[in-house]
Design a protein around this motif. Structure first.
Motif, PDB file in Angstrom:
ATOM      1  N   GLY A 164     108.115  19.154  -2.036  1.00  0.00           N
ATOM      2  CA  GLY A 164     109.097  19.884  -1.252  1.00  0.00           C
ATOM      3  C   GLY A 164     108.635  20.125   0.175  1.00  0.00           C
ATOM      4  O   GLY A 164     109.443  20.479   1.037  1.00  0.00           O
ATOM      5  N   MET A 165     107.320  19.928   0.417  1.00  0.00           N
ATOM      6  CA  MET A 165     106.754  20.123   1.752  1.00  0.00           C
ATOM      7  C   MET A 165     106.500  18.804   2.475  1.00  0.00           C
ATOM      8  O   MET A 165     105.959  18.798   3.583  1.00  0.00           O
ATOM      9  N   ASP A 166     106.901  17.685   1.872  1.00  0.00           N
ATOM     10  CA  ASP A 166     106.620  16.368   2.469  1.00  0.00           C
ATOM     11  C   ASP A 166     107.232  16.206   3.858  1.00  0.00           C
ATOM     12  O   ASP A 166     106.650  15.553   4.730  1.00  0.00           O
ATOM     13  N   LYS A 167     108.411  16.793   4.068  1.00  0.00           N
ATOM     14  CA  LYS A 167     109.101  16.615   5.356  1.00  0.00           C
ATOM     15  C   LYS A 167     108.759  17.703   6.372  1.00  0.00           C
ATOM     16  O   LYS A 167     109.270  17.687   7.489  1.00  0.00           O
ATOM     17  N   VAL A 168     107.907  18.637   5.973  1.00  0.00           N
ATOM     18  CA  VAL A 168     107.498  19.695   6.904  1.00  0.00           C
ATOM     19  C   VAL A 168     106.347  19.161   7.748  1.00  0.00           C
ATOM     20  O   VAL A 168     105.239  18.951   7.259  1.00  0.00           O
ATOM     21  N   LEU A 169     106.625  18.937   9.012  1.00  0.00           N
ATOM     22  CA  LEU A 169     105.628  18.387   9.924  1.00  0.00           C
ATOM     23  C   LEU A 169     105.078  19.442  10.882  1.00  0.00           C
ATOM     24  O   LEU A 169     104.024  19.262  11.479  1.00  0.00           O
ATOM     25  N   THR A 170     105.812  20.551  11.024  1.00  0.00           N
ATOM     26  CA  THR A 170     105.433  21.603  11.968  1.00  0.00           C
ATOM     27  C   THR A 170     105.510  22.968  11.293  1.00  0.00           C
ATOM     28  O   THR A 170     106.462  23.257  10.571  1.00  0.00           O
ATOM     29  N   ILE A 171     104.493  23.791  11.518  1.00  0.00           N
ATOM     30  CA  ILE A 171     104.466  25.173  11.038  1.00  0.00           C
ATOM     31  C   ILE A 171     104.308  26.079  12.255  1.00  0.00           C
ATOM     32  O   ILE A 171     103.468  25.824  13.118  1.00  0.00           O
ATOM     33  N   THR A 172     105.104  27.123  12.316  1.00  0.00           N
ATOM     34  CA  THR A 172     105.002  28.093  13.408  1.00  0.00           C
ATOM     35  C   THR A 172     104.335  29.361  12.905  1.00  0.00           C
ATOM     36  O   THR A 172     104.789  29.978  11.947  1.00  0.00           O
ATOM     37  N   LEU A 173     103.235  29.729  13.557  1.00  0.00           N
ATOM     38  CA  LEU A 173     102.528  30.977  13.257  1.00  0.00           C
ATOM     39  C   LEU A 173     102.977  32.025  14.269  1.00  0.00           C
ATOM     40  O   LEU A 173     102.807  31.839  15.475  1.00  0.00           O
ATOM     41  N   SER A 174     103.555  33.100  13.780  1.00  0.00           N
ATOM     42  CA  SER A 174     104.152  34.106  14.653  1.00  0.00           C
ATOM     43  C   SER A 174     103.526  35.472  14.438  1.00  0.00           C
ATOM     44  O   SER A 174     103.299  35.892  13.304  1.00  0.00           O
TER      45      SER A 174
END
Length: 199
Positions: A164-174
């Motif tokens: 389910g995370m295969d298409k997640v290329l960017t993570i935003t740390l806020s």
């Protein structure tokens, strides 16, 4: 003076009153416990973008790369300038990385702040691990003082097994900083921050 006989109805009413009092006491206790329990649930599951905490990065890294973006916010009541030193980093899954945020107290008095955090998308919270972070403790800045505050982190290689995370290329740390009304007696800013004076 004669005592009134205990009737079945009065015994039943007393039992209902005791049960009601116990129910109210239980509800009050649950209300106080709900916040820490929810916090623990979020930390364990990553629910709501809550990140994880780790002692060290894993020994092995993966070949997958991801982009980490950094976001900074302050509460309207906190007269600080708060910003990431770098806007993004390209990281290798499993490798320890370092990022820095800068905070400046623009007021004429000492202020203590505390940062809350999350990541987006929310599902990435279960795989985003922090080793050290300025958000673990309160930060105290004198008037005009500026500090650079580090955070070390890694992306858990277990993300490779979650399709389910295969298409997640960017993570935003806020992060969002809030003022602290009653700061701890010992400030940690000197331990974790590089200090510069603007005065």
């Amino acid at each position: 003076m004669q005592r009134r006989p205990v009737t079945p109805d009065s015994a039943k009413n007393r039992k209902v009153a005791i049960l009601s009092a116990l129910l109210v006491a239980s509800m009050v206790g649950l209300a106080y416990a709900s916040v820490p329990l929810y916090r623990i649930f979020c930390q364990v599951t990553g629910f709501g973008g809550t990140t994880q905490r780790a002692e060290a990065a894993p020994e092995k890294t993966a070949e997958r790369h991801m982009t980490i973006r950094f976001d900074a916010n302050t509460a309207p009541s906190l007269p600080w300038i708060f910003e990431p030193v770098q806007r993004s980093l390209d990281v290798k899954v499993g490798a320890e990385n370092f990022a820095y945020y800068r905070a400046t107290n623009t007021s004429d008095h000492t202020i203590t702040g505390s940062a809350v955090f999350n990541v987006a998308p929310d599902t990435a919270g279960a795989y985003f691990n922090k080793i050290e972070c300025f958000c673990f403790t309160e930060q105290t800045l004198k008037p005009g003082q500026s500090v650079e505050m580090p955070v070390s982190f890694f992306i858990d290689p277990a993300i490779m097994d979650d399709h389910g995370m295969d298409k997640v290329l960017t993570i935003t740390l806020s992060y969002t900083f809030y003022p602290v009304d009653k700061p701890d007696s010992v400030s940690s800013s000197g331990k974790t921050s590089t200090e510069t004076n603007l005065n």
